[in-house]
Design an enzyme around this catalytic site. Structure first.
Site, mmCIF file in Angstrom:
data_model
loop_
_atom_site.group_PDB
_atom_site.id
_atom_site.type_symbol
_atom_site.label_atom_id
_atom_site.label_comp_id
_atom_site.label_asym_id
_atom_site.label_seq_id
_atom_site.Cartn_x
_atom_site.Cartn_y
_atom_site.Cartn_z
ATOM 1 N N GLY A 43 0.836 -1.193 0.000
ATOM 2 C CA GLY A 43 0.000 0.000 0.000
ATOM 3 C C GLY A 43 0.868 1.239 0.000
ATOM 4 O O GLY A 43 2.100 1.169 0.068
ATOM 5 N N PRO A 44 0.250 2.421 -0.085
ATOM 6 C CA PRO A 44 1.011 3.670 -0.121
ATOM 7 C C PRO A 44 1.778 3.886 1.177
ATOM 8 O O PRO A 44 1.500 3.249 2.199
ATOM 9 C CB PRO A 44 -0.084 4.743 -0.301
ATOM 10 C CG PRO A 44 -1.293 4.005 -0.767
ATOM 11 C CD PRO A 44 -1.193 2.630 -0.196
ATOM 12 N N PRO A 45 2.760 4.791 1.177
ATOM 13 C CA PRO A 45 3.496 5.095 2.413
ATOM 14 C C PRO A 45 2.566 5.694 3.466
ATOM 15 O O PRO A 45 1.568 6.344 3.151
ATOM 16 C CB PRO A 45 4.558 6.112 1.962
ATOM 17 C CG PRO A 45 4.659 5.946 0.477
ATOM 18 C CD PRO A 45 3.309 5.511 0.010
ATOM 19 N N GLY A 46 2.924 5.473 4.732
ATOM 20 C CA GLY A 46 2.182 6.080 5.821
ATOM 21 C C GLY A 46 0.885 5.391 6.176
ATOM 22 O O GLY A 46 0.048 5.969 6.867
ATOM 23 N N MET A 47 0.705 4.138 5.752
ATOM 24 C CA MET A 47 -0.540 3.431 6.030
ATOM 25 C C MET A 47 -0.471 2.608 7.314
ATOM 26 O O MET A 47 -1.473 2.063 7.752
ATOM 27 C CB MET A 47 -0.886 2.503 4.860
ATOM 28 C CG MET A 47 -1.244 3.225 3.580
ATOM 29 S SD MET A 47 -2.664 4.315 3.749
ATOM 30 C CE MET A 47 -3.896 3.174 4.300
ATOM 31 N N LYS A 95 1.870 -0.062 7.843
ATOM 32 C CA LYS A 95 2.228 -1.465 7.552
ATOM 33 C C LYS A 95 3.208 -1.990 8.592
ATOM 34 O O LYS A 95 3.048 -3.101 9.105
ATOM 35 C CB LYS A 95 2.817 -1.558 6.139
ATOM 36 C CG LYS A 95 1.845 -1.156 5.045
ATOM 37 C CD LYS A 95 2.410 -1.385 3.663
ATOM 38 C CE LYS A 95 3.529 -0.412 3.324
ATOM 39 N NZ LYS A 95 3.049 0.973 3.189
ATOM 40 N N THR A 96 4.227 -1.196 8.891
ATOM 41 C CA THR A 96 5.235 -1.645 9.862
ATOM 42 C C THR A 96 4.636 -1.781 11.251
ATOM 43 O O THR A 96 4.912 -2.748 11.968
ATOM 44 C CB THR A 96 6.420 -0.671 9.878
ATOM 45 O OG1 THR A 96 6.974 -0.568 8.558
ATOM 46 C CG2 THR A 96 7.496 -1.139 10.833
ATOM 47 N N SER A 121 -7.698 4.229 -17.519
ATOM 48 C CA SER A 121 -8.967 4.546 -16.864
ATOM 49 C C SER A 121 -9.732 5.682 -17.525
ATOM 50 O O SER A 121 -10.939 5.797 -17.327
ATOM 51 C CB SER A 121 -8.726 4.902 -15.389
ATOM 52 O OG SER A 121 -8.230 3.793 -14.689
ATOM 53 N N LYS A 179 -11.337 6.105 -6.226
ATOM 54 C CA LYS A 179 -12.005 6.948 -7.219
ATOM 55 C C LYS A 179 -13.358 7.438 -6.712
ATOM 56 O O LYS A 179 -13.736 8.588 -6.936
ATOM 57 C CB LYS A 179 -12.164 6.178 -8.529
ATOM 58 C CG LYS A 179 -10.841 5.883 -9.233
ATOM 59 C CD LYS A 179 -11.028 4.977 -10.448
ATOM 60 C CE LYS A 179 -9.703 4.683 -11.119
ATOM 61 N NZ LYS A 179 -9.835 3.768 -12.262
#
Length: 691
Positions: A266-270, A272-273, A589, A632
Site C-alpha cells: 500500500g502507499p506510504p504512511g498506512m 504497515k510496519t 482509466s 475513485k
C-alpha cells in the site's frame, strides 16, 4: 513381537551393563582438558547433533592452532556465534484471538479488512496448536502396547493401540493418526504390508518401524518402502520418544507453515510496519525489522564465507541471535526497493528464506550449517508488488492496505495524532485544543496522500508553532480555529478540484487513481479545420495516448449510431487535452471519458458535469473494468460528483466498499459505450437537465 524382547525367542534379551563393567574393545573417551571452559560450554549447550559435531571439530582445531595466529581468532569467533544462537529457545505463542483483536484495535483505527485477515491467520495457528497429536501403536504383544501407551499419553499424545496391520488400517480409516509406530513381524498383515498401505492411502503420516530382527537388509527395505525411521530391539525409550517428537514437529511444519508469507502492500504512511509490530505483540513474540531498501548484495542476508577477512553472519542470523529466540516475527521492510540489476538480484535469497519447504534448513554462508527458520513468522512490506520477481511474488499472500477515508483521517488526527504530538511538544489539551473542523481543514488543505505520514508532519509543524506562541505570548488556553490554522501554517498548498457547475460541449470528467489516492481530471476536446491529425497534449503516457486513438476510432466506426457525419475527420483535426500539463498521466482509466468528450464535441450534446466516469474502452465499444474503484469513489464525493459511471465488471468491487464512501453517490454500471454515453450526454434540446 514385543518391543522389549520376545518371550521364548532364541535371541537373548540384552542385559544392561553393570556400572563397574568396562568394555575391553572400546577405548575410554579422552577426558576433556582441565580448564577448558569453551569445550565445556559446547558440551553443555544442548546443541543439535550436527551442530555439536561441527563445534567439537572446531574445538579440536582450536587446540592445534597457535593463539597468536589469525586462524585462532576466526575459529574462536565461529564458536562464539554457534554458542550464542538460540538453537532450542522458542517463545510460546499467545493465541488468544480476543486479546489480539484488542491489541490491533488499540494500535490502529480503521483497516478493518487488514485486521480481519491478520486475525484469520492467527485463528488458523490457534486451531492447529490446540489439536492433540495422534499416535497409532501397532504390535501383537499386549504388554508392549500398554507400556508404550502409558509413555506417550504422558507426553501429551492421543494414543490408540492395535494388535496387527489389519486393525491398524481400520483404525486409520476411523481417524487417521499423525504418527504410526509399528512392529515388523505380526500375524495377518505384517509391518511391511502395513507400510505399503499407509504410503498409498495416507502419505503424510509419519511411520517408525521396529523389529527384533534388525539387519541392514530389513532396514534398507523399510526405508525404501517409505518408513521415516527404523529402530531395532530392544527399544531405547529415550531415542524412540525423541524420534516421535521430531516427526511430530515435521508434521506440524507441513500442516500450518505450508501457507504463504504475508505481504503488506500500500502507499506510504498506512501503518504497515506498525501492524507487523502489533502482530508480534499479540503473539507475545520478539519483533525484528530489516529494511531491504537499497540492498545490493545477497551476502547482507546470507552472510560472508569465513575465508574472507572480517566475515560475519548475515542479517537474518544476526537478528535471530539478537532476539534470543528462533521464532521471532521478522518484518522484511521495503522488499520492492531491493536492487535488481545486471550484477545480480538481491531478492533471490528470499526465495529460500520464505519457502516453507526449504527454510527449515537455511544455510548461512558464515555458519555453513543449517539453521531452522520454519518457526519464524516472516512479514514483508512493499509499496507495490509489481517490481518483485514472479517466483517471489508466488510465495507471498498480498494484503492491500486501502487509502484512509477523510472521516478516518479526522478520527485518527483528533483521537491519536494530535494528542500524542501535543504531549511530545510539551503541550496538552488544557493548553491547546484543536476542534474536528480544524483537523478537517488541515487534512483537506495541507495534505494530499493516501496515508498519514504527511499529516503527522503538518501536525508536528503546527505543534511547534503553538509551543512558540504559548511561550512567547504567555497565552492561556488556546483553541485553534480554521483562521488561526491558516495564520500559523500559511495558505493551504492544496485545493480539491471541484466539479464543473453546468453542462459543456467537449468537456468530460474522469476518475483516476494516483499514488496519493483518487482524483478527478477533466478531458477537453476541440475540433478545427485540418487534415486528419489527432493532437494529444497534457503529458500523456503511451497507454493514455492509445486510449485516445481507440476513442477516435470508435467514434469514426460508430458514426451512424450517434448521428455523426461519417466524413467529419476528412477535413478536421481533433485536439484532446487533459489540464495540469506539468503532471505526467498514464493508464487506461480515462478511455471512457475521452470517448464521451469526443462524442459530445461531434454531436453537439453537452456533457453533464455532475457525472464522472472511469473505465477502459475496447475498439468494439465494450467498457472494461479497472482498479482503484474505492479511491475513485472517494474522489468523486470530495469533488461534488453525484453520478458515477462504472464498468459492469467493477460491481463486485463496489459491494466491498464501505457505506460511508458510497453515501450520496448514484452509481451506474454499464457494459457498452452506448450505455455510458446515454448517462453522461445531455439531450441537445435540454442541456441543463440534471437527471
Amino acid at each position: 513381537m514385543g518391543w522389549f524382547g520376545k518371550r521364548g525367542s532364541s535371541r537373548p534379551v540384552e542385559e544392561p551393563p553393570s556400572r563397574d563393567a568396562v568394555p575391553v574393545s572400546a577405548p575410554a573417551k579422552p577426558a576433556p582438558k582441565p580448564h577448558d571452559p569453551l569445550r565445556e560450554q559446547v558440551e553443555s549447550a544442548g546443541l543439535p547433533p550436527e551442530i555439536l559435531d561441527a563445534a567439537r571439530g572446531e574445538c579440536d582445531r582450536l587446540e592445534s592452532v597457535d593463539p597468536a595466529s589469525p586462524e585462532y581468532a576466526i575459529s574462536l569467533n565461529f564458536l562464539e556465534v554457534i554458542l550464542s544462537l538460540p538453537w532450542n529457545n522458542v517463545t510460546r505463542d499467545n493465541l488468544d484471538i480476543n486479546r489480539a483483536e484488542q491489541v490491533l484495535g488499540a494500535r490502529h483505527h480503521g483497516l478493518r479488512k487488514v485486521k480481519d485477515r491478520v486475525l484469520e491467520f492467527l485463528a488458523v495457528k490457534s486451531l492447529c496448536a490446540r489439536r492433540n497429536p495422534r499416535i497409532l501403536l501397532v504390535d501383537d504383544e499386549l504388554i508392549a502396547r500398554e507400556n508404550l501407551t502409558i509413555v506417550f499419553e504422558a507426553d501429551g499424545f492421543e494414543v490408540e493401540a492395535v494388535g496387527n496391520g489389519l486393525e491398524a488400517v481400520a483404525a486409520m480409516e476411523r481417524e487417521p493418526a499423525n504418527i504410526v509406530v509399528s512392529d515388523l513381524k505380526m500375524e495377518g498383515m505384517d509391518g511391511m504390508e502395513l507400510l505399503q498401505v499407509l504410503r498409498k492411502r495416507w502419505p503424510d503420516t509419519k511411520v517408525i518401524m521396529i523389529t527384533g530382527y534388525a539387519t541392514v537388509k530389513t532396514a534398507v527395505d523399510a526405508m525404501r518402502q517409505g518408513a521415516d525411521q527404523y529402530l531395532g530391539k530392544p527399544v531405547n525409550l529415550t531415542k524412540l520418544r525423541s524420534l516421535v517428537a521430531e516427526l511430530w514437529e515435521q508434521s506440524l511444519r507441513a500442516q500450518h507453515l505450508r501457507g504463504f508469507v504475508l505481504c503488506f502492500t500500500g502507499p506510504p504512511g498506512m501503518g504497515k510496519t506498525s501492524i507487523g509490530r502489533a502482530i508480534a505483540e499479540a503473539l507475545g513474540r520478539k519483533f525484528m525489522r530489516l529494511s531491504l531498501a537499497g540492498l545490493r548484495d545477497e551476502a547482507e542476508l546470507r552472510g560472508h564465507r569465513r575465508t574472507y577477512v572480517g566475515a560475519m553472519p548475515g542479517r537474518i542470523i544476526q537478528g535471530i541471535r539478537k532476539a534470543g529466540t528462533r521464532n521471532p516475527v521478522i518484518m522484511l521492510d521495503e522488499v520492492d526497493k531491493a536492487v535488481q540489476d545486471f550484477q545480480g538480484d538481491a531478492t533471490a535469497v528470499l526465495l529460500e528464506m520464505l519457502d516453507a519447504e526449504q527454510n527449515h534448513a537455511f544455510v548461512d554462508h558464515y555458519l555453513g550449517l543449517p539453521f531452522d527458520l520454519s518457526n519464524v513468522l516472516f512479514i514483508c512490506t512493499a509499496n507495490g508488488v509489481e517490481r518483485l520477481p514472479a517466483p517471489l511474488r508466488d510465495r507471498l499472500e498480498v494484503i492491500e492496505f486501502p487509502s484512509y477515508t477523510p472521516a478516518e483521517k479526522r478520527s485518527i488526527a483528533t483521537q491519536y495524532l494530535i494528542p500524542d504530538l501535543l504531549r511530545q511538544h510539551g503541550l496538552d489539551d488544557r493548553l491547546v485544543s484543536v476542534p474536528e473542523e480544524t483537523a478537517g481543514a488541515l487534512i483537506a488543505g495541507y495534505t494530499r496522500e493516501a496515508g498519514l505520514r504527511g499529516l503527522r508532519q503538518q501536525v508536528a509543524s503546527l505543534c511547534r508553532k503553538l509551543a512558540k506562541l504559548v511561550l512567547a505570548e504567555d497565552l492561556g488556553a488556546v483553541t485553534v480555529d480554521v483562521p488561526m490554522l491558516h495564520e500559523l501554517l500559511g495558505a493551504p498548498p492544496f485545493a480539491s478540484t471541484p466539479a464543473q457547475t453546468r453542462p459543456k460541449v467537449g468537456l468530460a470528467t474522469s476518475l483516476v487513481w494516483t499514488d496519493n489516492g483518487g482524483e478527478i481530471i477533466f478531458v477537453e476536446a476541440a475540433r478545427m479545420q485540418g487534415s486528419k491529425q489527432l493532437i494529444l497534449t497534457g503529458s500523456l503516457g503511451e497507454v493514455l495516448r492509445e486510449s485516445a486513438q481507440t476513442a477516435l476510432s470508435y467514434c469514426r466506426s460508430h458514426a451512424d449510431l450517434f448521428g455523426i457525419d461519417p466524413d467529419f475527420y476528412a477535413v478536421s483535426d481533433i485536439h484532446v487535452h487533459i489540464p495540469a500539463g506539468a503532471v505526467p498521466k498514464e493508464g487506461p482509466s480515462a478511455g471512457v471519458a475521452i470517448t464521451i468528450a469526443l462524442l459530445s464535441l461531434l454531436t453537439g450534446r453537452p456533457v453533464r458535469q455532475d457525472v464522472a466516469s472511469t473505465g477502459e474502452l475496447s475498439l468494439l465499444g465494450e467498457v472494461l473494468s479497472v482498479g482503484g474503484v474505492r479511491e475513485k469513489l472517494m474522489a468523486a464525493r470530495a469533488a461534488g460528483i453525484t453520478v458515477v459511471v462504472l464498468p459492469k465488471g467493477c460491481e463486485g468491487m463496489v459491494r466491498s466498499v464501505e457505506d460511508e464512501v458510497l453515501e450520496g453517490l448514484d452509481i451506474r454500471f454499464v457494459s457498452t459505450m452506448e450505455e455510458a454515453a446515454g448517462v453522461a450526454l445531455c439531450d441537445a434540446a435540454t442541456p441543463d437537465r440534471s437527471a
